[in-house]
Design an enzyme around this catalytic site. Structure first.
Site, PDB file in Angstrom:
ATOM      1  N   CYS A 134       0.836  -1.208   0.000  1.00  0.00           N
ATOM      2  CA  CYS A 134       0.000   0.000   0.000  1.00  0.00           C
ATOM      3  C   CYS A 134       0.867   1.253   0.000  1.00  0.00           C
ATOM      4  CB  CYS A 134      -0.867   0.040   1.241  1.00  0.00           C
ATOM      5  SG  CYS A 134      -2.197  -1.164   1.268  1.00  0.00           S
ATOM      6  N   GLU A 145       0.696   3.881   2.014  1.00  0.00           N
ATOM      7  CA  GLU A 145       1.132   4.306   3.351  1.00  0.00           C
ATOM      8  C   GLU A 145       2.359   3.514   3.781  1.00  0.00           C
ATOM      9  OE1 GLU A 145      -1.813   3.343   2.278  1.00  0.00           O
ATOM     10  OE2 GLU A 145      -3.421   3.895   3.647  1.00  0.00           O
ATOM     11  N   CYS A 181      -6.376   1.216   5.171  1.00  0.00           N
ATOM     12  CA  CYS A 181      -6.687  -0.193   5.446  1.00  0.00           C
ATOM     13  C   CYS A 181      -6.117  -0.619   6.804  1.00  0.00           C
ATOM     14  CB  CYS A 181      -6.132  -1.084   4.340  1.00  0.00           C
ATOM     15  SG  CYS A 181      -4.353  -1.277   4.415  1.00  0.00           S
TER      16      CYS A 181
END
Ligand code: THU
Length: 147
Positions: free
Chosen positions: A68, A70, A99
């Protein structure tokens, strides 16, 4: 870009900094490698040192190997010797929430980090402190006897 911020945490993260992070996350989203989901995500994180790191989602033909936005930003920060996260801006679809695994990853480096989600037009749709998104977290405190 005309960035619209919300403002619950301006005392801790100045409005101009949220704008800068949003701009950087919008730029990072453009580098997303997401040929499978077609769902580009960008992230910019502000460290306690004042440095900013960015990331984007990088997908893989082995879908589960995807990282992801992040987490890619956090990995970059840690690789540069940084540890303490102050704030994170993510830019995605309709400005949804990060998430679960990314919440957990942020938690490792600050359970009280400020999190903002925005759309690629620079509009911020949500802001939280991480402990609102991940209450009663499992984290370094639980393993400190092993450290
Ligand atoms: N994704 C992120 O980069 N961050 C999140 O917080 C949610 C999901 C990515 C992973 C995948 O490449 C795509 O969005 C669809 O799940």
């Amino acid at each position: 870009m005309n960035i619209t911020a919300m403002g619950r945490f301006t005392e801790f993260v100045p409005q101009e900094m949220v704008e800068e992070l949003t701009q950087r996350a919008v730029e990072a989203q453009k580098n997303s490698y997401s040929p499978y989901s077609h769902y580009p995500v960008g992230a910019a994180i502000l460290m306690e040192s004042g440095k900013i790191f960015t990331g984007c989602n990088v997908e893989n033909a082995l879908l589960g190997a995807t990282i992801c936005a992040e987490r890619s930003a956090i990995v970059s920060a840690v690789a540069s010797g940084e540890r303490e996260i102050k704030a994170v801006v993510i830019v995605l679809g309709e400005g949804g929430a990060p998430c679960g695994p990314c919440r957990q990853f942020i938690n490792e480096f600050n359970p009280h980090a400020y999190i903002y989600s925005a759309t690629s037009d620079g509009v911020i749709h949500n802001e939280w402190r991480l402990d609102e998104l991940l209450p009663n977290s499992f984290g370094p405190k639980d393993l400190k006897h092993l450290a």
